[in-house]
Design a protein around this motif. Sequence first.
Motif, short mmCIF file in Angstrom:
data_model
loop_
_atom_site.label_atom_id
_atom_site.label_comp_id
_atom_site.label_asym_id
_atom_site.label_seq_id
_atom_site.Cartn_x
_atom_site.Cartn_y
_atom_site.Cartn_z
N CYS A 55 -15.53 30.95 -13.59
CA CYS A 55 -15.69 32.34 -13.15
C CYS A 55 -14.54 32.72 -12.21
O CYS A 55 -13.80 31.86 -11.72
CB CYS A 55 -17.04 32.48 -12.45
SG CYS A 55 -17.43 34.15 -11.88
N VAL A 56 -14.42 34.01 -11.94
CA VAL A 56 -13.37 34.49 -11.02
C VAL A 56 -13.84 34.49 -9.57
O VAL A 56 -13.09 34.92 -8.67
CB VAL A 56 -12.93 35.92 -11.40
CG1 VAL A 56 -12.26 35.93 -12.75
CG2 VAL A 56 -14.11 36.89 -11.38
N ASP A 57 -15.05 34.04 -9.32
CA ASP A 57 -15.59 34.02 -7.95
C ASP A 57 -14.63 33.27 -7.03
O ASP A 57 -14.30 32.10 -7.27
CB ASP A 57 -16.96 33.33 -7.95
CG ASP A 57 -17.73 33.58 -6.67
OD1 ASP A 57 -17.12 33.50 -5.59
OD2 ASP A 57 -18.94 33.86 -6.74
N PRO A 58 -14.14 33.91 -5.95
CA PRO A 58 -13.17 33.25 -5.07
C PRO A 58 -13.72 32.03 -4.34
O PRO A 58 -12.95 31.22 -3.83
CB PRO A 58 -12.77 34.36 -4.08
CG PRO A 58 -13.88 35.35 -4.13
CD PRO A 58 -14.42 35.29 -5.53
N ARG A 59 -15.04 31.87 -4.32
CA ARG A 59 -15.61 30.69 -3.67
C ARG A 59 -15.27 29.41 -4.43
O ARG A 59 -15.37 28.30 -3.88
CB ARG A 59 -17.13 30.83 -3.57
CG ARG A 59 -17.59 31.92 -2.61
CD ARG A 59 -19.09 32.09 -2.63
NE ARG A 59 -19.55 32.63 -3.91
CZ ARG A 59 -20.84 32.84 -4.21
NH1 ARG A 59 -21.78 32.53 -3.33
NH2 ARG A 59 -21.17 33.34 -5.38
N LEU A 60 -14.84 29.54 -5.69
CA LEU A 60 -14.49 28.37 -6.48
C LEU A 60 -13.11 27.82 -6.13
O LEU A 60 -12.78 26.70 -6.51
CB LEU A 60 -14.53 28.72 -7.98
CG LEU A 60 -15.88 29.16 -8.54
CD1 LEU A 60 -15.74 29.51 -10.02
CD2 LEU A 60 -16.92 28.07 -8.36
N ASN A 61 -12.31 28.61 -5.43
CA ASN A 61 -10.94 28.18 -5.12
C ASN A 61 -10.91 26.88 -4.33
O ASN A 61 -9.97 26.09 -4.46
CB ASN A 61 -10.20 29.28 -4.35
CG ASN A 61 -10.05 30.55 -5.16
OD1 ASN A 61 -10.24 30.56 -6.37
ND2 ASN A 61 -9.73 31.65 -4.49
N ALA A 62 -11.91 26.66 -3.50
CA ALA A 62 -11.92 25.46 -2.66
C ALA A 62 -12.39 24.22 -3.41
O ALA A 62 -12.26 23.11 -2.89
CB ALA A 62 -12.84 25.70 -1.45
N TYR A 63 -12.93 24.40 -4.63
CA TYR A 63 -13.53 23.26 -5.34
C TYR A 63 -12.65 22.69 -6.45
O TYR A 63 -12.77 21.51 -6.78
CB TYR A 63 -14.86 23.69 -5.95
CG TYR A 63 -15.98 23.79 -4.93
CD1 TYR A 63 -16.65 22.66 -4.48
CD2 TYR A 63 -16.36 25.03 -4.43
CE1 TYR A 63 -17.67 22.75 -3.56
CE2 TYR A 63 -17.39 25.13 -3.50
CZ TYR A 63 -18.05 23.99 -3.08
OH TYR A 63 -19.05 24.09 -2.16
N PHE A 64 -11.80 23.52 -7.06
CA PHE A 64 -11.06 23.04 -8.23
C PHE A 64 -9.57 22.92 -7.90
O PHE A 64 -9.01 23.75 -7.18
CB PHE A 64 -11.27 23.98 -9.41
CG PHE A 64 -12.69 23.97 -9.92
CD1 PHE A 64 -13.22 22.87 -10.55
CD2 PHE A 64 -13.50 25.08 -9.74
CE1 PHE A 64 -14.52 22.86 -11.00
CE2 PHE A 64 -14.80 25.08 -10.19
CZ PHE A 64 -15.31 23.97 -10.82
#
Length: 307
Positions: free
Chosen positions: A39-48
């Motif tokens: 997804c484009v959710d910015p919360r994913l930036n810290a995980y991948f």
Amino acid sequence: MPLFESILDANHRAVAGDASAGLHPDEFADALPVVALTCVDPRLNAYFPNALALPAEQFIWLRNAGNIITSSLSSTMRSLALACAVKGGREIAVIGHSDCQICKTPTLALLDKLKALGVDRSRLPLNLNEFFGMFGSERQNVIKACDLIRNSPLIGPRIPVHGLLLDLETGRLEWLVNGYETLQMQVVPGLPANAGLPQAGGPMESLGAFKDFAMGEMKFPEIRIGEVASRAGEALPQETGKLEDRIGQAIGPAAEAVQQVAAQVSQYAEKNWPKPPPVRMKPSPPPLPNKIPPPPPIRPRADLHRR
């Protein structure tokens, strides 16, 4: 151990507090790089790509709102195909996440948000759920996307397609679709599981029981044309009935979905669309009185010529 089994093992150990948990990418050179759709959710930036324990150069990251795939030939599917064909992706992973805002947005709320941005409802397709690929479950959305990818003519049949779900609170990955098992289950109907694969001993041995087949020994049953036509005439009504049942089963859910969308549109229109002013009818004038003058009275004439 295959790549994603190792990834899930390392991820679960890391979430449990194992500081030594990790992955040795050099051991999985034949399975890298990985193509991931998230997804484009910015919360994913810290995980991948840390959640997969992969280096950035072995992680091809594709993103769209809701990690949605609407069809086997969609623009997202074309990007996945190019990532594999041009960038050398060996395995595909669709990774959803918890607390997805796309999942939590109903159709009527989406219409309100689009209206606030100046998007007129009349310029949008009638079936918004189908057009935007709206979904009500993060898990089902990932499973559906994996199924569309696996059956797309743009994706090679030997590329594993995995489905994962990331917990945003803990970083833990859940394996929803095991792409390795899906590859093993893909068997062409009517053929053995090892059909088309090379066999030891040369091509004649791979024919198995057919290697001793002699064309001259082939015999055909004696069936008269009339008998075939009679059997076909008996079977046709049965097959027609089955086909009608299948069509009814296929159309039923679609008809219900259309009714639901129509009801939602009607509710939205009644709530948000301006209503026309009431039409006032002028009263019709009373009928005109009958102005035809009465006939003159008849007076007897005096007979001046009396005898």
